[in-house]
Scaffold this motif. Structure first.
Motif, mmCIF file in Angstrom:
data_model
loop_
_atom_site.group_PDB
_atom_site.id
_atom_site.type_symbol
_atom_site.label_atom_id
_atom_site.label_comp_id
_atom_site.label_asym_id
_atom_site.label_seq_id
_atom_site.Cartn_x
_atom_site.Cartn_y
_atom_site.Cartn_z
ATOM 1 N N TYR A 211 0.831 -1.215 0.000
ATOM 2 C CA TYR A 211 0.000 0.000 0.000
ATOM 3 C C TYR A 211 0.861 1.260 0.000
ATOM 4 C CZ TYR A 211 -3.136 3.659 1.696
ATOM 5 O OH TYR A 211 -3.840 4.830 1.836
ATOM 6 N N LYS A 212 0.404 2.249 -0.726
ATOM 7 C CA LYS A 212 0.988 3.586 -0.609
ATOM 8 C C LYS A 212 -0.100 4.615 -0.900
ATOM 9 C CE LYS A 212 2.940 3.431 -5.327
ATOM 10 N NZ LYS A 212 4.208 3.396 -6.087
ATOM 11 N N LEU A 213 -0.105 5.667 -0.119
ATOM 12 C CA LEU A 213 -1.012 6.794 -0.321
ATOM 13 C C LEU A 213 -0.238 7.864 -1.076
ATOM 14 C CD1 LEU A 213 -3.625 8.425 0.229
ATOM 15 C CD2 LEU A 213 -2.630 9.077 2.430
ATOM 16 N N THR A 248 3.330 5.645 3.542
ATOM 17 C CA THR A 248 3.279 4.184 3.576
ATOM 18 C C THR A 248 2.699 3.697 4.896
ATOM 19 O OG1 THR A 248 5.450 3.839 4.600
ATOM 20 C CG2 THR A 248 5.411 4.225 2.207
ATOM 21 N N LEU A 249 2.636 2.370 5.040
ATOM 22 C CA LEU A 249 2.137 1.776 6.278
ATOM 23 C C LEU A 249 3.254 1.490 7.279
ATOM 24 C CD1 LEU A 249 -0.644 -0.620 4.933
ATOM 25 C CD2 LEU A 249 -0.795 1.779 5.632
ATOM 26 N N VAL A 254 2.824 6.331 8.696
ATOM 27 C CA VAL A 254 1.380 6.284 8.921
ATOM 28 C C VAL A 254 0.969 6.928 10.243
ATOM 29 C CG1 VAL A 254 1.478 3.938 9.891
ATOM 30 C CG2 VAL A 254 -0.659 4.787 8.936
ATOM 31 N N GLN A 269 -8.698 6.618 4.996
ATOM 32 C CA GLN A 269 -8.183 5.685 3.989
ATOM 33 C C GLN A 269 -6.942 4.950 4.489
ATOM 34 O OE1 GLN A 269 -5.895 6.017 -0.274
ATOM 35 N NE2 GLN A 269 -7.643 7.396 0.016
ATOM 36 N N ILE A 270 -5.974 5.690 5.030
ATOM 37 C CA ILE A 270 -4.730 5.046 5.442
ATOM 38 C C ILE A 270 -4.931 4.241 6.729
ATOM 39 C CG2 ILE A 270 -3.732 6.906 6.879
ATOM 40 C CD1 ILE A 270 -1.066 6.378 5.362
ATOM 41 N N TYR A 274 -4.140 0.284 7.069
ATOM 42 C CA TYR A 274 -3.248 -0.199 8.132
ATOM 43 C C TYR A 274 -3.910 -1.308 8.948
ATOM 44 C CZ TYR A 274 -0.078 -0.039 12.160
ATOM 45 O OH TYR A 274 0.807 -0.369 13.156
#
Length: 712
Positions: A211-213, A248-249, A254, A269-270, A274
């Motif tokens: 995952y990446k925002l 990132t997580l 995060v 969202q994040i 997570y």
């Protein structure tokens, strides 16, 4: 015991630098596997940059062959079994296997590659079978048992007696008294459990990295500190997304995002990404892995004569039984939950002040808690960070160790490194002798699992001539990385983590035992040396030494130190509840007496936390599908250990505060002598009472966390 050396093996990473500088260059075309010869590196540390993937495989296979020959020699000898020819010989066996396992296991956690992950899966069943071949060797157990039965007549010292007792118990607990058919079942279960634990950890790493925002609108960065924005921009550049920002997580990314981002939709969202790791229905989903793992562990426990896995796991720990674990958790849960509800009221008040009417959710807690903390104490974490430059904090940890124990730390250069970013120091005892070597690996990367830990590339021991073998210790973290023009600036929590892991490091450096079989301590005692070390991190006397502004060199202002002290216990409702939730979850899973074929592990999680009325805004610190502490095998039915050990560490530090001197030399000497040095030679509670003179009082923990409620 030797049969446990193959647990929790995963992958390691290739490092390509030349080792010629360390005097280890080979003639052209005559390369030697580094594990198969004595290291010629400074202090005999592993020649990390020389190691290739194939070296691990070859060394593991040769190591198993070598230990098998050593075991056969013990069994086939004609002499009457005694301590030296059976118990000590078994303890000495497997040197090559231990050597490669420690490097592979250490590198696995912080520097993995697909090739080495594949290798770890290949090796897992082989190592499990090898371990079982030793622990289920009837002839070997017969010799061990004969020595054990005659122990009173052998004139053994305390350390030898403990090794004999632990060796005998380990054989029994590993199935030596089972029938041949049941031993075969146990072999199959051990192999299955090892592979499932390995798969769980690899899935978790994959999910964290997946995952990446990505933010491309600068307005969406509103509220975020400049250091975090700069770090996100650097991450984006590294991923070919110049001009954007990537979150990132990894915790240093995060957690501050949840703490400061004004954009509530992005926080949601994040947060959901997570808390749903391993629960996304893809090839890295861990739900089925967890169910199969619980089933296999329970089957193993029943085979060994226990009604649940927790009863099997706890037998060798301080707690002894699940009931005692639950008794401690229950004693803390109610005051912690009450404190968390008070904090929720503060958070809801901040939402109202913000002109909003929504009820707080999980992705709102850290954000509005930060506002509530600032309103109550006029303190912002971003005020603190400039005074907590990483290397300064590390020097603060060194300073405390020097004041307490008289040891020194000298930076080393031209040394083999487990990763190019690593730092390395020689630890020098107060008598001038080298105590050990200490590595630090501070920053997150895709090849490193999350969290922070202390490990060993070589444990302390003694050679055949009676010379002390110095330990090679490694401390691994995932701290906020430096950015262009700015060093790594830590949060208060990260600074506390550094002191924590350094406490584990001191335990490894000070340990002084002659047999590896008595080097360890119970899982619920092992956190005492780390957690007590946290108490010094923010003492004003210590802050005066290391808390200097990274630009001006100015010491942390006295007013800010006072604010830190006043606000230190605020938020302990959340912190304690999220931790206890995970501890209950771990225990509830492993006290199950049956595992339904269609078990929904997430529904079980919801039920077990719901019945304790956990606030919906506070998820368990680790949810089931990324709870690597318990599902990965290190803290199975043992996550409670941190709070169990906190009862010890708070009471132990209470001795220093009661004395009026946080560097009391007599207490420091007693702590080193009775807690840090003897390994597992003494019973854990006896070690504690030798230091403190009495059993610990839970009152000190409640006071430390701001949860103390005097009896009416």
């Amino acid at each position: 015991m030797k049969t446990n050396i193959c647990r929790n093996l995963c992958a390691a990473a290739l490092l390509g630098a030349s080792m010629a500088a360390y005097g280890q260059a080979d003639a052209p075309g005559a390369r030697t596997n580094p594990f198969l010869t004595e290291y010629t590196t400074p202090y005999g540390v592993p020649p990390f940059e020389q190691i290739e993937v194939a070296d691990y495989r070859e060394a593991f296979l040769k190591g198993m062959e070598e230990q098998k020959r050593e075991i056969d020699a013990i069994v086939r000898q004609r002499s009457v079994p005694d301590f030296d020819n059976t118990i000590a010989a078994l303890d000495r066996s497997g040197a090559l296997l231990r050597r490669v396992s420690l490097v592979f296991g250490g590198q696995n956690s912080c520097n993995t590659t697909p090739e080495l992950q594949a290798l770890s899966k290949e090796l897992s069943p082989l190592l499990s079978a090898h371990s079982d071949d030793i622990s289920l060797n009837a002839a070997l157990f017969a010799r061990v048992k004969q020595v054990y039965n005659n122990r009173e007549r052998m004139g053994l010292d305390k350390e030898q007696t403990k090794l004999l007792e632990e060796t005998y118990k380990d054989f029994v607990r590993s199935g030596a008294n089972l029938s041949e058919a049941d031993q075969q079942k146990l072999r199959e279960l051990n192999s299955r459990i090892a592979l499932l634990q390995l798969t769980f950890g690899q899935n978790m790493l994959q999910e964290t990295n997946a995952y990446k925002l990505v933010i491309d609108n600068e307005a969406d960065l509103s509220g975020l500190p400049a250091t975090l924005v700069a770090s996100a921009a650097e991450t984006a550049r590294q991923q070919g997304l110049e001009g954007k920002w990537v979150f990132t997580l990894q915790n240093p990314s995060v957690m501050p995002f949840l703490q400061y981002a004004d954009n509530r939709a992005l926080r949601e969202q994040i947060f959901k990404a997570y808390t749903n790791r391993g629960n996304n229905g893809n090839d890295a989903d861990n739900k089925a892995v967890v169910r199969e793992l619980l089933e296999a562990r329970l089957e193993k426990a029943r085979l060994m004569g226990y009604e649940d896995y927790a009863s099997l796991a706890l037998e060798t720990r301080m707690a002894k039984t699940p009931d005692k674990v639950y008794a401690l958790l229950d004693q803390i849960w109610e005051p912690a939950l009450a404190k968390a509800k008070e904090e929720l009221k503060d958070i809801q008040a901040e939402i109202k002040k913000d002109g909003k009417k929504f009820k707080a959710e999980g992705w709102d807690w850290r954000y509005y808690f930060e506002k509530a903390k600032k309103a109550k104490f006029d303190i912002d974490e971003n005020e603190v960070r400039p005074y907590l430059e990483l290397n300064h904090v590390r020097e603060g940890a060194f300073y405390v160790a020097t004041r307490l124990y008289g040891i020194r730390f000298r930076p080393l250069t031209y040394m083999p490194l487990p990763h190019p970013e690593a730092q390395v120091f020689e630890c020098i005892d107060k008598d001038g002798k080298t105590l050990g070597i200490l590595y630090f690996d501070f920053f997150p990367r895709a090849s490193k699992r999350g969290g922070a830990w202390c490990g060993s590339y070589r444990p302390q021991g003694y050679d055949k001539h009676g010379n002390r073998i110095i330990p090679v210790v490694t401390i691994v973290c995932n701290f906020t990385k430096p950015t262009e023009g700015q060093p790594a600036l830590l949060s208060a929590d990260e600074a506390s983590t550094l002191f924590h892991e350094f406490g584990h490091g001191l335990h490894s450096l000070f340990r002084d035992v002659h047999y590896s079989g008595v080097s360890g301590v119970p899982r619920d005692f092992v956190e005492l040396p780390s957690q007590i070390n946290e108490h010094w991190a923010f003492e004003p006397e210590v802050l005066k030494y290391y808390a200097r502004h990274y630009q001006t060199g100015e010491m942390m202002p006295a007013e800010l130190v006072k604010k830190l002290a006043k606000s230190g216990k605020y938020g302990q409702g959340f912190a304690t509840v999220e931790y206890l939730a995970a501890s209950y979850l771990d225990m509830d899973f492993h006290t199950l007496k049956s595992i339904p074929e269609d078990m929904d592990v997430m529904a079980f999680e919801a039920k077990t936390l719901g019945k304790r009325k956990l606030l919906k805004q506070i998820p368990s610190r680790y949810r089931t599908t990324y709870f690597n502490h318990t599902m990965g095998g290190g803290y199975t039915a043992g996550y409670y250990s941190y709070i169990w050990a906190e009862v010890l560490d708070c009471d132990a530090y209470g001795a220093f505060t009661e004395s009026g001197n946080i560097f009391n030399p007599e207490l420091a000497d007693r702590f080193r002598r009775y807690i840090l040095t003897p390994g597992g030679i003494d019973d854990a509670m006896d070690m504690y009472k030798n230091y403190r003179g009495q059993e610990p009082d839970v009152k000190w923990l409640l006071i430390n966390r701001g949860l103390y409620q005097p009896e009416k």
